[in-house]
Scaffold this active site. Structure first.
Site, PDB file in Angstrom:
ATOM      1  N   TYR B 121      40.565  56.301  96.729  1.00 58.16           N
ATOM      2  CA  TYR B 121      40.400  56.535  97.768  1.00 58.16           C
ATOM      3  C   TYR B 121      41.874  57.555  97.650  1.00 58.16           C
ATOM      4  O   TYR B 121      42.690  57.506  96.857  1.00 58.16           O
ATOM      5  CB  TYR B 121      40.268  55.762  99.416  1.00 58.16           C
ATOM      6  CG  TYR B 121      39.259  55.558  99.165  1.00 58.16           C
ATOM      7  CD1 TYR B 121      38.648  55.880 100.689  1.00 58.16           C
ATOM      8  CD2 TYR B 121      38.322  54.254  98.211  1.00 58.16           C
ATOM      9  CE1 TYR B 121      37.371  54.838 101.237  1.00 58.16           C
ATOM     10  CE2 TYR B 121      37.326  53.494  99.461  1.00 58.16           C
ATOM     11  CZ  TYR B 121      36.724  54.104 100.885  1.00 58.16           C
ATOM     12  OH  TYR B 121      35.255  53.791 100.628  1.00 58.16           O
ATOM     13  N   TYR B 160      33.079  51.393  93.331  1.00 53.64           N
ATOM     14  CA  TYR B 160      34.429  51.199  92.935  1.00 53.64           C
ATOM     15  C   TYR B 160      34.719  50.133  93.482  1.00 53.64           C
ATOM     16  O   TYR B 160      33.565  49.203  94.426  1.00 53.64           O
ATOM     17  CB  TYR B 160      35.332  51.783  94.080  1.00 53.64           C
ATOM     18  CG  TYR B 160      35.949  51.363  95.673  1.00 53.64           C
ATOM     19  CD1 TYR B 160      35.765  50.479  96.092  1.00 53.64           C
ATOM     20  CD2 TYR B 160      35.223  52.361  96.085  1.00 53.64           C
ATOM     21  CE1 TYR B 160      35.594  50.037  97.899  1.00 53.64           C
ATOM     22  CE2 TYR B 160      34.748  52.632  97.350  1.00 53.64           C
ATOM     23  CZ  TYR B 160      35.274  51.432  98.323  1.00 53.64           C
ATOM     24  OH  TYR B 160      35.416  51.246  99.823  1.00 53.64           O
ATOM     25  N   ARG B 170      31.202  48.130  95.470  1.00 55.06           N
ATOM     26  CA  ARG B 170      30.568  48.872  96.178  1.00 55.06           C
ATOM     27  C   ARG B 170      30.376  49.913  96.038  1.00 55.06           C
ATOM     28  O   ARG B 170      30.275  50.634  95.036  1.00 55.06           O
ATOM     29  CB  ARG B 170      31.742  49.403  97.385  1.00 55.06           C
ATOM     30  CG  ARG B 170      32.737  48.662  97.902  1.00 55.06           C
ATOM     31  CD  ARG B 170      32.332  47.287  99.243  1.00 55.06           C
ATOM     32  NE  ARG B 170      30.954  48.159  99.817  1.00 55.06           N
ATOM     33  CZ  ARG B 170      30.385  48.167 100.759  1.00 55.06           C
ATOM     34  NH1 ARG B 170      32.023  49.080 101.154  1.00 55.06           N
ATOM     35  NH2 ARG B 170      29.601  48.846 101.157  1.00 55.06           N
ATOM     36  N   HIS B 173      29.032  55.350  99.419  1.00 54.00           N
ATOM     37  CA  HIS B 173      29.193  54.816 101.027  1.00 54.00           C
ATOM     38  C   HIS B 173      30.642  56.324 100.898  1.00 54.00           C
ATOM     39  O   HIS B 173      31.119  56.588 100.797  1.00 54.00           O
ATOM     40  CB  HIS B 173      29.770  54.232 101.466  1.00 54.00           C
ATOM     41  CG  HIS B 173      30.593  53.002 101.107  1.00 54.00           C
ATOM     42  ND1 HIS B 173      30.990  52.826  99.743  1.00 54.00           N
ATOM     43  CD2 HIS B 173      31.811  53.700 101.825  1.00 54.00           C
ATOM     44  CE1 HIS B 173      32.337  52.405  99.916  1.00 54.00           C
ATOM     45  NE2 HIS B 173      33.020  52.509 101.293  1.00 54.00           N
ATOM     46  N   HIS B 175      31.738  56.147 105.054  1.00 56.68           N
ATOM     47  CA  HIS B 175      32.084  56.062 106.194  1.00 56.68           C
ATOM     48  C   HIS B 175      31.946  56.797 107.630  1.00 56.68           C
ATOM     49  O   HIS B 175      32.176  58.149 106.954  1.00 56.68           O
ATOM     50  CB  HIS B 175      33.625  54.812 106.098  1.00 56.68           C
ATOM     51  CG  HIS B 175      34.301  54.025 105.742  1.00 56.68           C
ATOM     52  ND1 HIS B 175      34.295  52.949 105.435  1.00 56.68           N
ATOM     53  CD2 HIS B 175      34.559  54.127 104.229  1.00 56.68           C
ATOM     54  CE1 HIS B 175      34.724  52.335 104.989  1.00 56.68           C
ATOM     55  NE2 HIS B 175      35.086  53.123 103.783  1.00 56.68           N
TER      56      HIS B 175
END
Lengths: 196, 250
Positions: B121, B160, B170, B173, B175
């Protein structure tokens, strides 16, 4: 017939890394925010108030990777919603705060008016954080409105011994009015959350 | 999408009360405390929720309109460019925002955020040892059209690691944050990708017990929304709480 209804899409956690998209300006990222903690302009009608508080988890630790949203009426008790958007384009009644920077949430807003007779003034709040799969709703009532609070149907529906968890305490200092409202996610003083 | 097709003739629209909104369906949503996702055990409320009779407070919401949206806000392959194109597999993600009766939620804000192709991120506190892409921001938004449809162009996010349990990763995905037509219809969720082996191991995904609801979080590969020579398409419809309807008498 009801079996024809679609299933609601499940909620999932907001996670720890939302701020560059949801609260970018406040958090120092290069994107225009759609909402912020600074909800009022200098000339917004009504009593100017600040609202702030910390969020505590079940271990008594402060939660900072959280986002708080609030939604409230203007000083006259009107929701500036889709049907009645704000006239001057400044105060919308909606605020959003990333708790990471100050380790608490804070809003500069105006004290809301009651929606109608018999309803106490209040601010609606949604809590999002890493470690919560589904957001939680609460309401903030005001410590200097005890008469109105006692007549409010939602406030009265809360068990007496838990009502203090949804009252913000008014503090006046140097002509600045601040309402203090801490959230406790668990424990003896767990904040009342509503099944909205 | 066929599994989201419902017979609207069976719903008597005269009996839809816009002053009421359907309850939160707790079969469809994960619980506050789900021990496999460790942080929920000390962050999720444990006392019973207090029921509320809806007032204007729950039934209203501000209109976030097109005036807040800037050009390229829905094109994540462009909105973070500094000196080149972002790395990774380009994707187009599109879907409809509906209420439980299949009615499109028109003009509602959809915000998204995601990791880059390497699973990193842009957020300042992300410590994952994977490269930041200087040309990828990872955040975007748009307003649904007259059919309730949203569309984003982006890069397929990478998986990640996270600290929940040993060797926890995870699944890929994106959000999503949505408002719908009232404060009560507010939703933050995550869209997953079909065929991801990490889904079966992910406590966040698996916290929803209901299989139909849980699997609705997985997008579908879509040739229709693939753009020739540019991007693979994925379709992801989202169902929000809407105004309540009373079932017709038989």
């Amino acid at each position: 017939m009801m079996s024809n209804k679609l299933k609601q899409t499940p909620s999932q956690t907001v996670g720890p890394f939302f701020s560059y998209a949801l609260t970018p300006e406040q958090s120092g990222y290069n994107l225009k925010s759609i909402a912020s903690p600074d909800m009022r302009a200098d000339d917004t009608p009504g009593e100017h108030i600040n609202l702030s508080g910390k969020i505590y988890d079940g271990n008594g630790e402060i939660v900072s990777d959280a986002m708080i949203e609030i939604w409230q009426t203007d000083a006259d008790g009107n929701y500036l919603d889709r049907d009645t958007p704000p006239m001057d384009g400044t105060f919308t009644g909606f605020g959003r705060c990333d708790c990471e920077i100050k380790k608490e949430f804070y809003f500069n807003t105006v004290k809301p008016g009651p929606i109608e007779e018999g309803h106490a003034p209040h601010i609606n709040m949604i809590v999002f954080m890493r470690g919560m799969l589904t957001h939680a709703y609460t309401r903030i009532y005001f410590s200097d409105e005890s008469d109105a609070n006692e007549k409010d149907a939602v406030f009265k529906s809360v068990p007496t011994e838990r009502r203090h968890t949804i009252i913000a305490n008014r503090v006046e200092e140097d002509n600045i009015v601040t309402y203090q409202f801490d959230l406790h996610m668990q424990g003896d003083n767990e904040t009342v959350f509503f099944d909205v | 999408m066929s599994d989201h097709k419902i017979d609207t003739h069976k719903i008597d629209t005269h009996k839809i009360d816009t002053h009421k909104i359907d309850k939160r369906d707790w079969d469809a949503h994960p619980p506050y405390v789900y021990p496999d996702y460790k942080s929920t055990t000390f962050r999720g409320p444990t006392k019973p929720l207090v029921p509320i009779a809806h007032t204007l407070s729950e039934l209203t919401i501000p209109a976030f309109g097109h005036e807040q949206i800037q050009e390229f806000d829905n094109d994540l392959t462009i909105n973070g460019r500094v000196d080149g194109e972002p790395q990774g597999e380009r994707i187009q993600v599109s879907g409809r925002v509906l209420d439980e009766y299949g009615r499109p939620q028109i003009g509602t804000l959809v915000e998204i955020w995601q990791a880059n192709a390497a699973g990193r991120y842009i957020h300042k506190t992300d410590q994952h040892d994977a490269p930041i892409d200087p040309n990828f921001f990872g955040g975007g938004r748009c307003v649904t059209d007259e059919n309730g449809r949203y569309t984003f162009l982006s890069i397929k996010p990478g998986a990640y690691p996270w600290g929940n349990h040993h060797n926890a990763w995870r699944p890929n995905h994106i959000h999503f944050s949505l408002f719908g037509m009232s404060f009560a219809s507010r939703l933050v969720t995550q869209m997953y990708f079909p065929g991801d082996p990490l889904l079966a191991l992910d406590p966040i995904f698996n916290a929803t017990a209901d299989k139909i609801a849980r699997e609705s979080l997985v997008s579908k590969f879509s040739q229709k929304y693939s753009i020739p020579n540019i991007a693979l398409g994925y379709e992801f419809d989202i169902v929000l709480r809407g105004p309540a309807a009373t079932p017709m008498e038989a």
